[in-house]
Scaffold this active site. Sequence first.
Site, PDB file in Angstrom:
ATOM      1  N   HIS A  95      -2.953 -26.909   2.635  1.00  0.00           N
ATOM      2  CA  HIS A  95      -3.393 -26.515   3.974  1.00  0.00           C
ATOM      3  C   HIS A  95      -2.222 -25.957   4.801  1.00  0.00           C
ATOM      4  O   HIS A  95      -1.956 -26.440   5.897  1.00  0.00           O
ATOM      5  CB  HIS A  95      -4.039 -27.704   4.692  1.00  0.00           C
ATOM      6  CG  HIS A  95      -4.937 -27.325   5.828  1.00  0.00           C
ATOM      7  ND1 HIS A  95      -4.468 -26.891   7.042  1.00  0.00           N
ATOM      8  CD2 HIS A  95      -6.294 -27.294   5.915  1.00  0.00           C
ATOM      9  CE1 HIS A  95      -5.471 -26.635   7.841  1.00  0.00           C
ATOM     10  NE2 HIS A  95      -6.604 -26.877   7.181  1.00  0.00           N
ATOM     11  N   GLU A  99      -6.783 -21.396   1.850  1.00  0.00           N
ATOM     12  CA  GLU A  99      -6.952 -22.684   1.182  1.00  0.00           C
ATOM     13  C   GLU A  99      -7.794 -22.531  -0.089  1.00  0.00           C
ATOM     14  O   GLU A  99      -9.024 -22.597  -0.025  1.00  0.00           O
ATOM     15  CB  GLU A  99      -7.627 -23.669   2.127  1.00  0.00           C
ATOM     16  CG  GLU A  99      -6.970 -23.810   3.487  1.00  0.00           C
ATOM     17  CD  GLU A  99      -7.869 -24.525   4.474  1.00  0.00           C
ATOM     18  OE1 GLU A  99      -8.444 -25.585   4.106  1.00  0.00           O
ATOM     19  OE2 GLU A  99      -8.031 -24.029   5.609  1.00  0.00           O
TER      20      GLU A  99
END
Length: 328
Positions: A170, A291
């Site tokens: 992330h 992501e």
Amino acid sequence: MLTVGRTPDGRDVRQISLRGGGLTATVLTYGATLQSLRCDGHSHSLILGSPDFSAYLADMHHFGAIVGPVANRVAGGRFELDGITYRLDRNENAQNTLHGGSAGFHTRVWEVVDHGPAHCTLTITQADGLGGFPGDLQVSARYSLEDDHALRIDISGQAKAVALFNPAFHGYWNLDGSRDLSGHRLKIAANSYLPLDANLIPAGSPQPVQDTPFDYRFPRPPDPALDHNFCVAPRRGSLREVAQVTTSGHRLALETTEPGLQVYAAGQTTSGDWPGHDGIPYGCNAGIALEPQLWPNAPNRPDFPSARIEAGQQIVQTSRFRFALGAG
């Protein structure tokens, strides 16, 4: 390794320094977090973060972290597996479970089991029942700086019992050190995306990107409101390039094994009162998160790529972020 802080329950947090392939990086044992990444000849970090560890206990709790065991959102904080209903920590507006809940991977202090000049491997155990998730998982995250100016991230999970495993890295990227993404361009190799309902849960089946605001097959500025999954493949497979970010002579190319790419332009994310790298506070749209993962809410969608991991099975997610930076 340097000790750079301590968690509220007294666990030491260490910082690992890496150098190789024209890149330097620092990794924190808290959340297996990529704290900074810099390219030779350029002073700014390519990834948003803070030199102050305390920031990661507050507004920057997902910045650069490994999230899981199930990244993204699980609708209603519940799912069924083999006839058993599991209820999870609903840490997003008391409705959904986001990034593994309040005891997710990003909140754990990982153990360093291998460390060389240009790589490190960190591990944790995900105990059965933690955050409401089933199974017993041994999880590792390996960061490697490779010769072609690439950062490689391998996240693996091995199960002792049937469980769910869909981690994600992330990190928020900003290639030129500017205050926002206004000069950046985004390209995604996806013909379809997942529309969302009011709670940011996928609604219905994948839809074509053509003739929609989600068509990034050719480079264009990222929409500040982006927080969507792009269906880059029907299933997990071999490494292939799925996205590029470019700005002012700089380029980031992303390769991954995963079938989904969640793209978040940080429209609702700031660093709050915490300074980022070089003392810069981060406002909305200061960086873009790319992501790689399965598709959101997969535990409740049998038509999506499955997050199930069997007892004795090992799953490895690999992503490579390759950089080409112009003159500093």
